[in-house]
Scaffold this active site. Structure first.
Site, PDB file in Angstrom:
ATOM      1  N   HIS A   1      -2.998  -2.287   0.570  1.00  0.00           N
ATOM      2  CA  HIS A   1      -1.849  -3.176   0.420  1.00  0.00           C
ATOM      3  C   HIS A   1      -0.878  -2.826   1.543  1.00  0.00           C
ATOM      4  O   HIS A   1      -0.801  -1.679   1.980  1.00  0.00           O
ATOM      5  CB  HIS A   1      -1.214  -2.944  -0.952  1.00  0.00           C
ATOM      6  CG  HIS A   1       0.140  -3.551  -1.108  1.00  0.00           C
ATOM      7  ND1 HIS A   1       0.383  -4.878  -0.872  1.00  0.00           N
ATOM      8  CD2 HIS A   1       1.325  -3.000  -1.481  1.00  0.00           C
ATOM      9  CE1 HIS A   1       1.661  -5.128  -1.094  1.00  0.00           C
ATOM     10  NE2 HIS A   1       2.256  -4.018  -1.451  1.00  0.00           N
TER      11      HIS A   1
ATOM     12  N   CYS B   1       1.816  -6.098  -6.817  1.00  0.00           N
ATOM     13  CA  CYS B   1       1.103  -5.901  -5.554  1.00  0.00           C
ATOM     14  C   CYS B   1      -0.324  -5.411  -5.735  1.00  0.00           C
ATOM     15  O   CYS B   1      -1.088  -5.339  -4.767  1.00  0.00           O
ATOM     16  CB  CYS B   1       1.895  -4.946  -4.658  1.00  0.00           C
ATOM     17  SG  CYS B   1       3.504  -5.618  -4.167  1.00  0.00           S
TER      18      CYS B   1
ATOM     19  N   ASN C   1       4.893  -8.226   3.490  1.00  0.00           N
ATOM     20  CA  ASN C   1       4.350  -7.867   2.184  1.00  0.00           C
ATOM     21  C   ASN C   1       4.115  -9.158   1.398  1.00  0.00           C
ATOM     22  O   ASN C   1       5.055  -9.820   0.996  1.00  0.00           O
ATOM     23  CB  ASN C   1       5.352  -6.953   1.461  1.00  0.00           C
ATOM     24  CG  ASN C   1       4.869  -6.503   0.096  1.00  0.00           C
ATOM     25  OD1 ASN C   1       3.964  -7.100  -0.481  1.00  0.00           O
ATOM     26  ND2 ASN C   1       5.483  -5.465  -0.444  1.00  0.00           N
TER      27      ASN C   1
END
Length: 347
Positions: free
Chosen positions: A263, A123, A293
């Protein structure tokens, strides 16, 4: 944490334009339940804050998403692929184990023989790609493309409560270019802690556990989250600590930051970060409810959307933040230039 301070090199690097791409297919929480998710639509939204996400079409791979995002960024930057000296692609879901997805994207864009490479940082992928691209510009490249793209929907176990509703697909990109020293990017910081290598991972399909009939039957080619609460805390602590250390190295503070673009793992983590960082909620850009996500691409997509929505104006100081499996983390502080803000309005 290793921090890049462009001013110390007597040069400058700026984000000239951004771009993004989200697949056309919208997958709602109701759709997930119909696919077998062991949660109700209300539970999914309450636990994650996500209402919908985008999934790639059957004929779309990671490189297709990255190509679209890069073309968008190039158009907004007013330059062609031939004007770009390097492509850095952050992904954990390349089209193939080999070659890199970046090579496929580079050829499709028409970048000639300019170097292209994948980086893998989960990520934190976009921040890692941004760091590599910025260093390339500071050491001689005129322009570089930093991109992050992932198709995480292909690696979901719809019976796993911990992960089945979190992930979406998409890509984001940024064109980096030279600028006057002291302008553009003030600092980029990266860190890693390999003790979390199995915090969120896909057990099989690599050299440690090659694909077999048994690994497929055991669903070992799907995302596993082995320590949910620990991952939750690591994401929060990773982004907050990285932000503090980067701002200190840059001689700045949260009070001087106009917008935080993090994020987007889930809404609970972002709400907790707002409280820990003691910033107004409106100072943090959030789009997780409509994208989910998107792994390494999330921060890049959020940055592009924030620009298009007018949340970032010329002169604004913007803080990008990410933390991911591995564990990895990254942050970048930059001042939005007039050209970047103007590029967001281009068709």
């Amino acid at each position: 944490m290793k921090v890049l301070l462009p001013a110390r090199h007597g040069a400058g690097v700026t984000i000239a334009a951004t771009g993004s791409y989200l697949p056309a297919r919208v997958v709602t929480n109701d759709d997930l339940v119909a696919l077998g998710a062991p949660l109700t639509p209300d539970e999914i939204e309450r636990l994650s804050g996500i209402r919908e996400r985008r999934w790639a079409a059957e004929d779309e791979a990671t490189s297709d998403l990255a190509i679209a995002a890069c073309r968008d960024a190039l158009t907004r930057a007013g330059c062609s692929a031939a004007d770009v000296d390097r492509l850095v692609l952050g992904t954990v879901s390349p089209d193939h184990a080999s070659p890199s997805a970046a090579c496929i994207v580079q050829h499709a864009l028409g970048m000639g023989q300019s170097p292209a490479l994948d980086v893998t940082a989960s990520c934190s992928g976009f921040l890692y790609a941004l760091d590599v691209a910025a260093r390339a510009v500071l050491t001689g490249d005129e322009r570089a493309l930093a991109c992050a793209a992932d198709v995480r929907s292909r690696f979901l176990d719809m019976s796993d409560r911990a992960t089945c509703a979190l992930f979406g697909d998409g890509a984001g990109a940024a064109v980096l270019a030279r600028c006057a020293p002291g302008e553009g990017i003030s600092a980029i910081g990266l860190a890693a802690d390999g003790s979390g290598a199995k915090s969120v991972y896909v057990p099989a399909g690599g050299s440690r556990a090659p694909a077999t009939r048994e690994t497929v039957e055991r669903r070992e080619h799907t995302i596993r989250m082995d320590a949910g609460p620990q991952v939750y805390l690591a994401a929060i602590e990773g982004m907050v600590e990285t932000a503090e250390r980067l701002l200190e190295a840059a001689g700045s503070s949260l009070a001087e930051v106009d917008l935080i673009v993090p994020h987007q793992p889930n809404r609970r983590i972002l709400d907790r970060m707002v409280r820990l960082m003691r910033v107004p909620a409106e100072k943090m850009y959030v789009n997780v409810e409509r994208t989910g996500n998107v792994s390494g691409a999330t921060c890049a997509i959020a940055l592009d959307q924030a620009l298009r929505e007018g949340r970032i104006r010329a002169g604004h100081r913007v803080l990008l933040l990410a933390a991911g499996a591995g564990y990895t983390s990254g942050a970048a502080l930059f001042v939005a230039g007039e050209a970047l803000v103007a590029s967001a309005a281009r068709a």
